[in-house]
Design an enzyme around this catalytic site. Structure first.
Site, PDB file in Angstrom:
ATOM      1  N   ASP A 156       0.813  -1.217   0.000  1.00  0.00           N
ATOM      2  CA  ASP A 156       0.000   0.000   0.000  1.00  0.00           C
ATOM      3  C   ASP A 156       0.845   1.266   0.000  1.00  0.00           C
ATOM      4  O   ASP A 156       0.310   2.372  -0.141  1.00  0.00           O
ATOM      5  CB  ASP A 156      -0.928   0.014   1.228  1.00  0.00           C
ATOM      6  CG  ASP A 156      -1.952  -1.107   1.176  1.00  0.00           C
ATOM      7  OD1 ASP A 156      -2.604  -1.246   0.125  1.00  0.00           O
ATOM      8  OD2 ASP A 156      -2.100  -1.830   2.167  1.00  0.00           O
ATOM      9  N   ASP A 157       2.147   1.124   0.156  1.00  0.00           N
ATOM     10  CA  ASP A 157       3.049   2.271   0.194  1.00  0.00           C
ATOM     11  C   ASP A 157       3.165   2.883  -1.204  1.00  0.00           C
ATOM     12  O   ASP A 157       3.490   2.188  -2.178  1.00  0.00           O
ATOM     13  CB  ASP A 157       4.423   1.816   0.698  1.00  0.00           C
ATOM     14  CG  ASP A 157       5.384   2.977   0.869  1.00  0.00           C
ATOM     15  OD1 ASP A 157       5.541   3.451   1.994  1.00  0.00           O
ATOM     16  OD2 ASP A 157       5.981   3.417  -0.138  1.00  0.00           O
TER      17      ASP A 157
END
Length: 203
Positions: A156-157
């Protein structure tokens, strides 16, 4: 994690990493040891949604007021309320999160390093992200940079997703699910792969 072994495995499993590894300097050890999870979690809360400079300034004041030997100390927050933490520049919400973590630490509900070491990655992430103010990304950062877990891929980064976009020369930013699938060949060294994905955007 042995860097040479991990880098060699990445080069073999994914040739796209070959020029990246060649051009990037060998990373210094980025593992910061800790005893209580309060230290990395409190720091991460202070840094959430702030520029590095602003967060560092507030964190410095937080350590001056509530630290011990230059590290966050949960015991120093006993009997404190939100107003005390707001005096060092923390928002009301962040103050509430940190006080909650400190209380959990004093009551033995916050797992220490020894307990986390007995858990696999997903169990450790679940245990840490159960506390208010701590999401999956923060828990993953603790595993990567404070525990040295070798196979963490924070899909999700945004930086990781951009790194995959650059690495694979994609027109569009890949979705987290696509990053997860893309990272399968990098096992069991996805932490080092992540480090290179952050760096590849600077080359």
């Amino acid at each position: 994690m042995n860097f040479e072994r991990a880098a060699a495995a990445l080069r073999q499993s994914d040739p796209r990493f070959v020029p990246v590894i060649r051009r990037c300097p060998e990373p210094e050890s980025f593992v910061r040891p800790f005893d209580s999870a309060f230290e990395p979690l409190a720091r991460s809360i202070v840094y959430q949604q702030l520029s590095g400079k602003a967060a560092a300034s507030i964190f410095g004041r937080f350590l001056d007021a509530f630290g011990k030997n230059g590290r966050p100390c949960s015991a120093s927050l006993a009997g404190r309320d939100e107003s005390h933490l707001r005096e060092v520049g923390l928002s009301r919400q962040k103050a509430r999160y940190i006080l909650g973590l400190a209380e959990a630490c004093r009551e033995g509900r916050l797992p220490d390093r020894a307990k986390l070491e007995q858990m696999d990655d997903e169990a450790a992430i679940d245990a840490l992200s159960a506390f208010k103010g701590i999401g999956r990304w923060t828990a993953e950062m603790v595993l990567m940079f404070w525990m040295g877990r070798p196979d963490v891929l924070p899909v999700d980064d945004l930086g990781i997703r951009k790194g995959v976009q650059v690495l694979d020369e994609l027109d569009d930013l890949p979705a987290p699910a696509a990053v997860l699938e893309r990272g399968e060949p990098w096992r069991p060294y996805r932490t080092l792969a992540s480090w290179y994905l952050w760096r590849v955007q600077e080359l």
